[in-house]
Every structure is written in structure tokens, then in C-alpha cells.
Design a protein around this motif. Structure first.
Motif, short mmCIF file in Angstrom:
data_model
loop_
_atom_site.label_atom_id
_atom_site.label_comp_id
_atom_site.label_asym_id
_atom_site.label_seq_id
_atom_site.Cartn_x
_atom_site.Cartn_y
_atom_site.Cartn_z
N LEU A 141 20.74 41.62 -7.08
CA LEU A 141 21.08 40.22 -6.80
C LEU A 141 20.81 39.91 -5.35
CD1 LEU A 141 24.57 39.76 -8.55
CD2 LEU A 141 22.37 38.92 -9.37
N HIS A 142 20.22 38.76 -5.09
CA HIS A 142 20.04 38.32 -3.71
C HIS A 142 20.41 36.85 -3.62
CE1 HIS A 142 18.24 37.33 0.15
NE2 HIS A 142 18.43 38.62 0.43
N PRO A 143 21.17 36.48 -2.55
CA PRO A 143 21.65 35.09 -2.48
C PRO A 143 20.54 34.04 -2.57
CG PRO A 143 22.12 36.31 -0.43
CD PRO A 143 21.73 37.30 -1.46
N THR A 144 19.37 34.35 -2.01
CA THR A 144 18.33 33.31 -2.01
C THR A 144 17.82 33.00 -3.42
OG1 THR A 144 16.74 35.03 -1.52
CG2 THR A 144 17.46 33.65 0.33
N ASN A 145 18.09 33.93 -4.38
CA ASN A 145 17.68 33.65 -5.76
C ASN A 145 18.46 32.50 -6.37
OD1 ASN A 145 16.00 35.77 -5.51
ND2 ASN A 145 17.23 37.20 -6.72
N PHE A 146 19.61 32.18 -5.76
CA PHE A 146 20.50 31.19 -6.38
C PHE A 146 20.68 29.94 -5.51
CE2 PHE A 146 21.79 35.40 -7.87
CZ PHE A 146 21.57 35.22 -9.22
N GLY A 147 19.67 29.66 -4.71
CA GLY A 147 19.75 28.49 -3.83
C GLY A 147 19.33 27.21 -4.55
N LEU A 148 19.05 26.23 -3.73
CA LEU A 148 18.69 24.91 -4.25
C LEU A 148 17.45 24.97 -5.16
CD1 LEU A 148 19.10 21.87 -4.27
CD2 LEU A 148 17.76 21.73 -2.17
N THR A 149 16.48 25.84 -4.73
CA THR A 149 15.23 25.92 -5.50
C THR A 149 15.51 26.27 -6.96
OG1 THR A 149 14.33 26.83 -3.49
CG2 THR A 149 12.90 26.84 -5.42
N PHE A 150 16.39 27.25 -7.16
CA PHE A 150 16.64 27.66 -8.53
C PHE A 150 17.48 26.62 -9.29
CE2 PHE A 150 18.64 30.39 -11.87
CZ PHE A 150 17.49 30.51 -12.62
N SER A 151 18.38 25.94 -8.55
CA SER A 151 19.14 24.85 -9.18
C SER A 151 18.18 23.79 -9.72
CB SER A 151 20.10 24.21 -8.19
OG SER A 151 21.22 25.03 -7.98
N ILE A 152 17.16 23.49 -8.90
CA ILE A 152 16.18 22.50 -9.34
C ILE A 152 15.34 23.06 -10.48
CG2 ILE A 152 14.14 21.18 -8.60
CD1 ILE A 152 15.58 20.58 -6.05
N GLY A 153 15.11 24.38 -10.42
CA GLY A 153 14.41 25.04 -11.54
C GLY A 153 15.16 24.84 -12.85
N LEU A 154 16.47 25.06 -12.81
CA LEU A 154 17.29 24.88 -14.02
C LEU A 154 17.24 23.43 -14.50
CD1 LEU A 154 20.43 27.02 -13.08
CD2 LEU A 154 18.70 27.57 -14.80
N LEU A 155 17.26 22.53 -13.53
CA LEU A 155 17.16 21.10 -13.86
C LEU A 155 15.83 20.81 -14.56
CD1 LEU A 155 18.40 18.27 -13.51
CD2 LEU A 155 17.22 18.12 -11.33
N SER A 156 14.73 21.39 -14.00
CA SER A 156 13.41 21.17 -14.60
C SER A 156 13.38 21.71 -16.03
CB SER A 156 12.33 21.88 -13.78
OG SER A 156 12.50 21.60 -12.42
N MET A 157 13.97 22.91 -16.22
CA MET A 157 13.97 23.49 -17.56
C MET A 157 14.68 22.56 -18.54
SD MET A 157 14.86 27.48 -16.89
CE MET A 157 14.70 28.00 -15.20
N SER A 158 15.82 21.99 -18.10
CA SER A 158 16.53 21.14 -19.06
C SER A 158 15.77 19.85 -19.34
CB SER A 158 17.97 20.86 -18.61
OG SER A 158 18.03 20.59 -17.26
N ILE A 159 15.04 19.35 -18.34
CA ILE A 159 14.28 18.11 -18.58
C ILE A 159 13.07 18.40 -19.47
CG2 ILE A 159 12.85 16.33 -17.52
CD1 ILE A 159 14.77 16.43 -15.12
N ILE A 160 12.33 19.49 -19.16
CA ILE A 160 11.15 19.81 -19.98
C ILE A 160 11.57 20.13 -21.41
CG2 ILE A 160 9.29 21.49 -20.31
CD1 ILE A 160 9.03 21.67 -17.29
N GLY A 161 12.67 20.85 -21.55
CA GLY A 161 13.13 21.20 -22.89
C GLY A 161 13.68 20.00 -23.65
N GLY A 162 14.32 19.11 -22.95
CA GLY A 162 14.88 17.93 -23.60
C GLY A 162 16.36 17.79 -23.33
N LEU A 163 16.71 16.91 -22.39
CA LEU A 163 18.12 16.69 -22.07
C LEU A 163 18.84 16.11 -23.28
CD1 LEU A 163 18.32 15.13 -18.49
CD2 LEU A 163 19.41 17.24 -19.28
N GLY A 164 20.06 16.56 -23.49
CA GLY A 164 20.85 16.00 -24.57
C GLY A 164 20.45 16.49 -25.95
N THR A 165 19.72 17.61 -26.01
CA THR A 165 19.45 18.23 -27.30
C THR A 165 19.94 19.66 -27.23
OG1 THR A 165 17.29 19.11 -26.67
CG2 THR A 165 17.34 16.86 -27.53
N ILE A 166 20.31 20.22 -28.39
CA ILE A 166 20.86 21.57 -28.37
C ILE A 166 19.77 22.62 -28.15
CG2 ILE A 166 22.05 23.30 -29.79
CD1 ILE A 166 24.01 21.28 -29.03
N ILE A 167 18.57 22.42 -28.74
CA ILE A 167 17.55 23.46 -28.61
C ILE A 167 16.72 23.30 -27.34
CG2 ILE A 167 17.28 23.98 -31.07
CD1 ILE A 167 14.65 22.25 -30.83
N GLY A 168 16.82 22.15 -26.69
CA GLY A 168 16.03 21.89 -25.49
C GLY A 168 16.07 23.01 -24.47
#
Lengths: 316, 248
Positions: free
Chosen positions: A234-261
Motif C-alpha cells: 500500500l502506498h498513500p499516493t495510490n489513494f489520492g485525488l487521481t484515484f478518487s477521480i478514477g473511481l468516479l470515471s468508472m461509475s460514469i462509464i459503467g452507468g450511474l444509478g444502475t446496479i451492474i454499472g
């Protein structure tokens, strides 16, 4: 033709069989399974974010911090305090949930951009604090984290972890689905649609916002804890803003508000660089950017829209 | 049932409601009418603790001031909204079930396992009461406005409230459906619910109300039975000479 129960059942059976056969199909390429494992852990964290943003209508730009707290809490407990791994994971989930409560408080007063900025600030500060603590390994990170084990069994091979994560993912996703269709879940969705109306129906808006944050954080904490014992580092930089935005991108590409997204988004995110491969890997970033724009413009429900279209086409 | 005493609501320098006294008797349909901007919806918002006010609002003898907004449903007061506030992402069934929130309890773990159960009898009764049973699984977003107005009534009614505030239930309802709307509002009253109604449709107000309060520029200018109100000179002036006929 009307969608029939039989066809749908068959399709689901085929899908389950495929998921279970993946480790056999890629037997000669274990790295693919390893990447899929990571994708599943990301999918878990993304499901938490999806619960928050897609269903709760709340914004978090600090979601990676919940993963960090889950991961570090579990890893430190096992490595420094020799706590049983299962209990350590539970503690990681609880720690993330507690921080979810803290980060949820601004949501009672703020919304939209302001909430985004507040969660971003709180989220980024977590990585900075971890960097300055000794118990977390500071800037060196934590390495040699013991490998995942389930009671007496060590889950060392990618394939064994794969099956374990499939089960965890299925259980969590079912729980989220059940939750959303229950009294509390409806209250959360009602708050998203209209706070004033939800309150008039007897929904305690503040309480349900906090519940949403805590639940979302717990799921991300679980993801982080499992991640720590999977990656062993584990390294702290793995969990910074960049990865938060990565998670956000994943949820948007997958489909916000859907279970399988979240599954679709996370698999896309992890696998795309591999599929492009070789010298063109750098193009992955460009493709992600285009995918987000494309998804926002043409697929409002992200990749899950494609799934819906396939279902309609195949009359499932 | 509801006693409003000396209610005043100020927005900056504007006095939206001025020293209003209003009593709603148990079991009646009480209409609150007046020209646009008279302060009717503000009265609703004061009751629901959405706007700050001075004066007293007593429901069944209990002062509502300081009560958290979400507690009103629990003690028996619900409402509908002026421009329809349905939850678009939910089905008719889910919308109505949110209305039952205050009458049910959550067990988080049971909810995760999908075994928490729903107030089935209450839901079935409400769906039948409003004739919505066939539409129960339909998504609210695809239904016509008039139907959604009925869903909103059902959502406010499922918790068996003592008092329902209806904010312009007839707005946007085609004339052909007004008869059905009147019937359902009467049916709600006959089931034991007191109704406070804000409405611009005078024909409807005069037909179904037991008593009427008229406001203009934040003040009460008249109150009485529909027949008394339609004969009141100040009321006729407030409506700029618009004629008001009590239904015979």
C-alpha cells in the motif's frame, strides 16, 4: 416476442457459467485473472460511490480515502498487532464507515460543487496524513502485507482469489440491490429526487444522507482491505485525488444509478490498457477521456445502456 | 384539528402572511383561497416548518414550532405540492410506499437480505382506494400528469394522516377529470381525514368545501361557508369582479 422467463433464465445461466469458467479459459494467462481481480475490487469501491452518487444524489471526490482507511486499518492490524485477518477486515470496514460519517456531515449543509470540493479536501487529506504517520510506513508505504486467507486456506493463486471475489462481489451487489428496494433505500432515492418532498413523507433527510455516506464508505473500506491483502503493498499516493477521480470515471462509464454499472466500468477501466497493449498503452488515457464524453453524450446510463440494448435485441 | 393563531411570515421587507387566524375543524374540507401571491402556499410552508414565522400553529392542541419537518408525517400531517412532486425514478408502488415511511420501521440487516417486508395490506388498500392498482408497477416518469396527481394524493394518504394539506390539486387537471377529483377528495374526508385545500378552481372549491377562508395580500379578508363567501363583497373585489358561484 415478449421477454420470456425461460430465455432470461437461460441467459443468466450462460452468464454465470462464463464467469465461473474465466479462470479455465485464461489458464495459460494468469495475469489476466489478476487484473480481473483488481477490477472486481475497484467494482466494489465503485458500487459504494454509485450508491452515493447514482442513487443518493450526493457527490464524493474523496472516495479513494475510504479504500485507504479500510486497507491501512486492516493491514496495520494484521502486521503490527497480529489481529486475525477476518477481524482486521471487519475493523477496516468499520473504520471506513466511521470516516464516512465524518465526511458525510458536510453533505447536510452542502450540495453539488461545494460538496464535491469539501469531500475532495477531506479525501486528499487522508493520503497526506497516512504519508506522515510512522505506523503506516509513511512515504515508504506498507510492503509485505500477508496474503489473503480464508480461515485455514491461503488464497494465493489468482484463480482462488477470483472465485472468492466473485462471491463477495455477488453478495455485496445483492445486498445493495435489496437495500435500494427496501424502505431505507427508497428513502435514500426519495432524498435524491426531492429533499422537501421526502421530508414531508416523514423521511429524516439528514439521517439518510449520513446512512448513505456510511454505507458507501463501508463498501469502499471492504474493497480497500481486500486490496491490501491482494496486492500486498500500500502506498498513500495510490489513494489520492487521481484515484478518487478514477473511481468516479468508472461509475460514469459503467452507468450511474444502475446496479451492474460499477462492474462494467471497473472492468473497462482495468482491461482497456491491456487490450490496447504494447506501445499504444498511453492511448488508453485518451480513450478513457473519449469514453466519458461519449458515455455522457450517447449513453446516459453508460455501458449498462449497451447491456440493456443487447437484452432488448435478444428479447431477454 | 388545526389552529393557526396570529401567524406572520416575513421575507425580508415583504410581509407574505400578516396576523392570520385560521381554524380547521376536524373532519371538514377547508379551502384557503385568494389571488396569486395572497400567501396561501406560504401558510402551508409555515405549517411544515419550511419558512420562519411568528405566531402559533397548533395541531390537535400541539404547538408545531420547532418540530423537525420529517416528524409531521409521524404525528399525522402530510401534504401534496403545488407543481406536483412525485419521485420520477420510482414506480407508482414505490412512490406510494415512501408515503408509508412514517408508519413502518427499518431493520437494516433484514433490508440487506431483502426480507424486511412491506406494509402490504396498507398498500393494497391505498391502491384500491385511489383506483391505482393496475398502474402499481409503472414508472412514474411515463405516466400522464393527471394520474401522477392521484399518485401524489395516494402517497399523502397511505399513512392514514389526520390532516392533509392539498396545494392546488386541480391545477393541470382536464375538466373531464375534475368530477373524479372531487369525488376522491370527498372520499378522503369521509374516510376520516381533515383536508386543508389551497385551490384556484372556484367551481371545485365551492362544490366540495365545508368552509372557506379567503386571503388577499397576506391577510384574511373573509371566512365562512361557500355560500357566504361567494356573496361577500370584499371577496368579489379581491378577485377583480370575477364572479363566484356557489354550487347549488
Amino acid at each position: 416476442m415478449v421477454p420470456s422467463r425461460g430465455r432470461r433464465l437461460t441467459a443468466n445461466a450462460v452468464l454465470v457459467a462464463l464467469v465461473l469458467l474465466v479462470p479455465l479459459i485464461f489458464r495459460t494467462k494468469p495475469s489476466i485473472i489478476g487484473y480481473l481481480n483488481i477490477a472486481m475490487l475497484y467494482a466494489l469501491a465503485t458500487q459504494g460511490l454509485n450508491l452515493l452518487m447514482g442513487f443518493g444524489g450526493l457527490v464524493s471526490l474523496g472516495h479513494a480515502a475510504f479504500m485507504a482507511i479500510g486497507g491501512y486499518t486492516a493491514a496495520v492490524l494484521v502486521m503490527t498487532y497480529h489481529v486475525n485477518m477476518f477481524l482486521a477486515v471487519v475493523a477496516g470496514v468499520a473504520g471506513a464507515g466511521l470516516f464516512g460519517l465524518v465526511i458525510g456531515f458536510p453533505s447536510l449543509r452542502l450540495s453539488g460543487f461545494y460538496l464535491a470540493v469539501a469531500t475532495m479536501a477531506l479525501g486528499s487529506s487522508v493520503a497526506d496524513v497516512i504519508k506522515r504517520l510512522t505506523i503506516t510506513g509513511g512515504d515508504y508505504g506498507l510492503s509485505n502485507i500477508p496474503s489473503l486467507r480464508l480461515g485455514p486456506w491461503k488464497l494465493v493463486s489468482d484463480a482462488s482469489r477470483y472465485y472468492f471475489f466473485v462471491i463477495i462481489l455477488a453478495l455485496v451487489f445483492l445486498a445493495v440491490r435489496n437495500f435500494l428496494n427496501s424502505r431505507s433505500g427508497r428513502a435514500v432515492r426519495a432524498v435524491h429526487d426531492s429533499e422537501m418532498t421526502a421530508a414531508a413523507m416523514g423521511v429524516n433527510v439528514a439521517a439518510y444522507k449520513l446512512i448513505t455516506f456510511i454505507f458507501a464508505a463501508c463498501i469502499a473500506g471492504l474493497s480497500g482491505a481486500l486490496y491490501a491483502f491482494t496486492i500486498s503493498y500500500l502506498h498513500p499516493t495510490n489513494f489520492g485525488l487521481t484515484f478518487s477521480i478514477g473511481l468516479l470515471s468508472m461509475s460514469i462509464i459503467g452507468g450511474l444509478g444502475t446496479i451492474i454499472g460499477p462492474i462494467l466500468g471497473a472492468v473497462f477501466w482495468v482491461m482497456l490498457p491491456l487490450i490496447i497493449g504494447g506501445k499504444l498503452t498511453y492511448l488508453a488515457t485518451v480513450i478513457f477521456g473519449l469514453s466519458i464524453i461519449g458515455s455522457v453524450m450517447f449513453l446516459p446510463k453508460g455501458l449498462s445502456d449497451l447491456v440493456t440494448r443487447i437484452q432488448t435485441r435478444l428479447k431477454l | 384539528m388545526l389552529a393557526i393563531e396570529n401567524l406572520t411570515v416575513r421575507f425580508g421587507g415583504v410581509i407574505a402572511v400578516k396576523a392570520l387566524n385560521l381554524t380547521v375543524e376536524e373532519g371538514e374540507i377547508h379551502a384557503l383561497i385568494g389571488p396569486n401571491g395572497a400567501g396561501k402556499t406560504t401558510v402551508f410552508n409555515a405549517i411544515f416548518q419550511v419558512v420562519p414565522y411568528t405566531g402559533g400553529i397548533l395541531f390537535a392542541g400541539r404547538e408545531l414550532r420547532g418540530l423537525p419537518r420529517h416528524r409531521l408525517a409521524e404525528i399525522g400531517v402530510t401534504r401534496t405540492f403545488q407543481n406536483l412532486s412525485i419521485f420520477p425514478s420510482m414506480t407508482v408502488r414505490e412512490n406510494i410506499l415512501v408515503g408509508a415511511h412514517s408508519k413502518t420501521r427499518s431493520r437494516f440487516v433484514a433490508e440487506l437480505f431483502g426480507v424486511s417486508g412491506e406494509p402490504k395490506q396498507r398498500l393494497t388498500d391505498t391502491l384500491n382506494f385511489f383506483g391505482l392498482s393496475p398502474l402499481s408497477p409503472a414508472y412514474a416518469a411515463v405516466l400522464p400528469y393527471g394520474t401522477l396527481k392521484t399518485v401524489e394524493l395516494a402517497r399523502a394518504f397511505i399513512s392514514s394522516p389526520k390532516l392533509i394539506l392539498l396545494d392546488e390539486p386541480a391545477a393541470g387537471i382536464p375538466t373531464s377529470e375534475k368530477g373524479a377529483l372531487k369525488a376522491v377528495i370527498r372520499k378522503m374526508r369521509d374516510a376520516g381525514t381533515t383536508i386543508l385545500l389551497v385551490e384556484h378552481d372556484m367551481e371545485l372549491v365551492m362544490d366540495i368545501s365545508d368552509s372557506v377562508t379567503v386571503m388577499d395580500f397576506g391577510e384574511k379578508i373573509a371566512e365562512g361557508t361557500p355560500a357566504q363567501i361567494s356573496a361577500d363583497r370584499r371577496v368579489i373585489e379581491a378577485y377583480l369582479g370575477e364572479e363566484i358561484h356557489a354550487a347549488s
